[in-house]
Design a protein around this motif. Sequence first.
Motif, mmCIF file in Angstrom:
data_model
loop_
_atom_site.group_PDB
_atom_site.id
_atom_site.type_symbol
_atom_site.label_atom_id
_atom_site.label_comp_id
_atom_site.label_asym_id
_atom_site.label_seq_id
_atom_site.Cartn_x
_atom_site.Cartn_y
_atom_site.Cartn_z
ATOM 1 N N ASN A 1 32.624 42.727 52.351
ATOM 2 C CA ASN A 1 32.134 44.089 52.587
ATOM 3 C C ASN A 1 32.121 44.852 51.266
ATOM 4 O O ASN A 1 33.168 45.046 50.639
ATOM 5 C CB ASN A 1 33.035 44.791 53.612
ATOM 6 C CG ASN A 1 32.556 46.183 53.971
ATOM 7 O OD1 ASN A 1 32.525 47.069 53.129
ATOM 8 N ND2 ASN A 1 32.198 46.368 55.223
ATOM 9 N N PHE A 2 30.948 45.297 50.833
ATOM 10 C CA PHE A 2 30.803 45.927 49.514
ATOM 11 C C PHE A 2 31.727 47.134 49.346
ATOM 12 O O PHE A 2 32.409 47.276 48.328
ATOM 13 C CB PHE A 2 29.346 46.347 49.309
ATOM 14 C CG PHE A 2 29.080 47.009 47.989
ATOM 15 C CD1 PHE A 2 29.018 46.259 46.823
ATOM 16 C CD2 PHE A 2 28.899 48.385 47.907
ATOM 17 C CE1 PHE A 2 28.784 46.866 45.596
ATOM 18 C CE2 PHE A 2 28.664 49.001 46.688
ATOM 19 C CZ PHE A 2 28.603 48.237 45.531
ATOM 20 N N ARG A 3 31.773 48.012 50.346
ATOM 21 C CA ARG A 3 32.592 49.219 50.239
ATOM 22 C C ARG A 3 34.077 48.876 50.220
ATOM 23 O O ARG A 3 34.837 49.402 49.396
ATOM 24 C CB ARG A 3 32.294 50.164 51.412
ATOM 25 C CG ARG A 3 33.074 51.476 51.354
ATOM 26 C CD ARG A 3 32.764 52.348 52.556
ATOM 27 N NE ARG A 3 33.098 51.690 53.804
ATOM 28 C CZ ARG A 3 34.337 51.626 54.295
ATOM 29 N NH1 ARG A 3 35.358 52.147 53.631
ATOM 30 N NH2 ARG A 3 34.566 51.031 55.448
ATOM 31 N N LEU A 4 34.501 47.983 51.126
ATOM 32 C CA LEU A 4 35.909 47.597 51.164
ATOM 33 C C LEU A 4 36.315 46.877 49.886
ATOM 34 O O LEU A 4 37.422 47.081 49.372
ATOM 35 C CB LEU A 4 36.177 46.700 52.378
ATOM 36 C CG LEU A 4 36.067 47.348 53.761
ATOM 37 C CD1 LEU A 4 36.350 46.323 54.847
ATOM 38 C CD2 LEU A 4 37.028 48.527 53.892
ATOM 39 N N ARG A 5 35.426 46.042 49.382
ATOM 40 C CA ARG A 5 35.739 45.312 48.147
ATOM 41 C C ARG A 5 35.911 46.276 46.970
ATOM 42 O O ARG A 5 36.810 46.109 46.145
ATOM 43 C CB ARG A 5 34.644 44.288 47.843
ATOM 44 C CG ARG A 5 34.984 43.386 46.648
ATOM 45 C CD ARG A 5 34.016 42.235 46.490
ATOM 46 N NE ARG A 5 32.710 42.660 46.031
ATOM 47 C CZ ARG A 5 31.605 42.617 46.749
ATOM 48 N NH1 ARG A 5 31.645 42.164 48.000
ATOM 49 N NH2 ARG A 5 30.448 43.012 46.257
ATOM 50 N N PRO B 1 44.430 33.234 59.679
ATOM 51 C CA PRO B 1 44.356 34.704 59.700
ATOM 52 C C PRO B 1 44.288 35.301 58.292
ATOM 53 O O PRO B 1 43.570 36.271 58.055
ATOM 54 C CB PRO B 1 45.649 35.109 60.418
ATOM 55 C CG PRO B 1 45.952 33.947 61.309
ATOM 56 C CD PRO B 1 45.533 32.733 60.536
ATOM 57 N N GLU B 2 45.022 34.706 57.361
ATOM 58 C CA GLU B 2 45.036 35.209 55.992
ATOM 59 C C GLU B 2 43.666 35.043 55.335
ATOM 60 O O GLU B 2 43.153 35.968 54.687
ATOM 61 C CB GLU B 2 46.093 34.463 55.181
ATOM 62 C CG GLU B 2 46.208 34.947 53.743
ATOM 63 C CD GLU B 2 47.240 34.161 52.961
ATOM 64 O OE1 GLU B 2 48.193 34.781 52.459
ATOM 65 O OE2 GLU B 2 47.084 32.921 52.846
ATOM 66 N N VAL B 3 43.072 33.888 55.517
ATOM 67 C CA VAL B 3 41.751 33.617 54.941
ATOM 68 C C VAL B 3 40.700 34.528 55.570
ATOM 69 O O VAL B 3 39.839 35.087 54.877
ATOM 70 C CB VAL B 3 41.367 32.134 55.132
ATOM 71 C CG1 VAL B 3 39.882 31.916 54.819
ATOM 72 C CG2 VAL B 3 42.230 31.244 54.244
ATOM 73 N N ASN B 4 40.775 34.707 56.879
ATOM 74 C CA ASN B 4 39.810 35.575 57.570
ATOM 75 C C ASN B 4 39.931 37.025 57.106
ATOM 76 O O ASN B 4 38.928 37.726 56.947
ATOM 77 C CB ASN B 4 40.015 35.497 59.082
ATOM 78 C CG ASN B 4 39.557 34.173 59.657
ATOM 79 O OD1 ASN B 4 38.699 33.499 59.082
ATOM 80 N ND2 ASN B 4 40.126 33.777 60.789
ATOM 81 N N LEU B 5 41.170 37.470 56.895
ATOM 82 C CA LEU B 5 41.384 38.835 56.413
ATOM 83 C C LEU B 5 40.801 39.002 55.012
ATOM 84 O O LEU B 5 40.099 39.983 54.730
ATOM 85 C CB LEU B 5 42.879 39.162 56.401
ATOM 86 C CG LEU B 5 43.267 40.516 55.784
ATOM 87 C CD1 LEU B 5 42.636 41.669 56.562
ATOM 88 C CD2 LEU B 5 44.793 40.672 55.742
ATOM 89 N N ALA B 6 41.086 38.045 54.145
ATOM 90 C CA ALA B 6 40.576 38.114 52.774
ATOM 91 C C ALA B 6 39.049 38.159 52.763
ATOM 92 O O ALA B 6 38.434 38.960 52.042
ATOM 93 C CB ALA B 6 41.074 36.914 51.970
ATOM 94 N N TYR B 7 38.437 37.334 53.586
ATOM 95 C CA TYR B 7 36.971 37.287 53.633
ATOM 96 C C TYR B 7 36.391 38.582 54.203
ATOM 97 O O TYR B 7 35.385 39.103 53.698
ATOM 98 C CB TYR B 7 36.520 36.097 54.470
ATOM 99 C CG TYR B 7 35.018 35.973 54.577
ATOM 100 C CD1 TYR B 7 34.235 35.754 53.444
ATOM 101 C CD2 TYR B 7 34.375 36.086 55.813
ATOM 102 C CE1 TYR B 7 32.854 35.645 53.536
ATOM 103 C CE2 TYR B 7 32.998 35.977 55.912
ATOM 104 C CZ TYR B 7 32.241 35.760 54.773
ATOM 105 O OH TYR B 7 30.873 35.658 54.866
ATOM 106 N N SER B 8 37.030 39.127 55.235
ATOM 107 C CA SER B 8 36.516 40.355 55.859
ATOM 108 C C SER B 8 36.520 41.523 54.876
ATOM 109 O O SER B 8 35.670 42.412 54.950
ATOM 110 C CB SER B 8 37.350 40.712 57.096
ATOM 111 O OG SER B 8 38.656 41.129 56.730
ATOM 112 N N VAL B 9 37.457 41.511 53.945
ATOM 113 C CA VAL B 9 37.532 42.584 52.943
ATOM 114 C C VAL B 9 36.536 42.344 51.814
ATOM 115 O O VAL B 9 35.754 43.225 51.447
ATOM 116 C CB VAL B 9 38.963 42.700 52.373
ATOM 117 C CG1 VAL B 9 39.000 43.703 51.214
ATOM 118 C CG2 VAL B 9 39.941 43.114 53.468
ATOM 119 N N LEU B 10 36.538 41.147 51.269
ATOM 120 C CA LEU B 10 35.727 40.875 50.078
ATOM 121 C C LEU B 10 34.229 40.793 50.365
ATOM 122 O O LEU B 10 33.412 41.064 49.480
ATOM 123 C CB LEU B 10 36.196 39.580 49.408
ATOM 124 C CG LEU B 10 37.637 39.585 48.893
ATOM 125 C CD1 LEU B 10 37.946 38.284 48.168
ATOM 126 C CD2 LEU B 10 37.898 40.775 47.973
#
Length: 383
Positions: free
Chosen positions: A325-329, A314-323
Amino acid sequence: MSEEKKAFDEWMQFYVCDDPYWEIPSRYMDTSRVGQYLKKLQKLEKSYSLYIDDLYTGLPTCYSVLCLPKNASFDAVEKAYERKKRHSVYPDDVLKRAYEILSSNEKRSDYEEIIYLFNKIMQNHTAKEKQELIKEHASWLEKEKDQATFNYIREKHGVWQQLFFHGAPTFYELLGVDRTKLKSGEEVKCENKDVDKRLVEEIYKIINNPQLRFEYDFMLDILDEMFGEEKSEMFKSEKTFWKGRDAVYLMILKYYEPIKKYEQLIDMHNDWEAYIEDRTFYDVLTIDMASISGDKQEVENTIRNAYKDKERTPEVNLAYSVLKNFRLRNDYDWLLKNKKWLDLLHEIDVEEVDDAEINKVMKMVDELATELKTGGKNVEPTG
């Protein structure tokens, strides 16, 4: 053109426009000659009575309501409708009707026929009736322009309204200047020798910038019109708080917007909080944050490749989902970069601490902000 004027114009083009398709002919046409147009309009009235009523009450056309040209795509109509729902003086049902008309080729074609017939039929009205309708139509356009301007100021300069609603003196009052006696474009100079010079410099950046001064004056005029003489009574208790509190005023003026952004981001993404301290999403994916600046595609590839090698926790998936995405990153990077000094400001209760403490914190904040710009080593706040 200044950056401030450019930003203002870009906003306004989405919310304010003329109405080239609505025109009242000045010449008169007798009843016998407009009969054919009346008959055609009566047929359309069965399906479009509300749209026709709108025109007869002076409302702008659907194109003007949504700020769109006749050849606007359905996608453009959708986006315009969503924008206008958030920022418009037009009633919800008027906006909805405009959206429904312009979202259908058939209805749009019928509506253009309605506009044509309406303009023809208006030739049969008296000069007085025409003038009254023209006045009402112009009033709608002007109100929409004022609303768009006020909304822009609220979005871009929320701190100005916050200061107003907390009874703070205006920039002019702080400087000891009578705004009513200033000439158009005249440079404002401080007449109050007791005001903090740092605050004066911040105010000068606004009040002596033509576009920002226009926006600030516009806000004052609107709020004065809204509250009038009630204002002094409404904020009577707050007025006493601001006496001799230049440091508080300065801190709010300089840092309100980033603090507001900080709070909004944390509120929207509370699952980020554990990853904006010592351990970040970059650490989770084993990415050196400093190494991924540059080409957008290259950055995305770096993040994607790092994710491929990780177990899907879950931690890895969360990190990837944020990074990924250009706007979220961008938002996340902004938090990482600015969190340290924002935390210092966020913890201050301006009603509990004195100006000396606020000045001390602002000095530390300025040092941290300078280091971020220069790339220098972090200086740990003391005291």
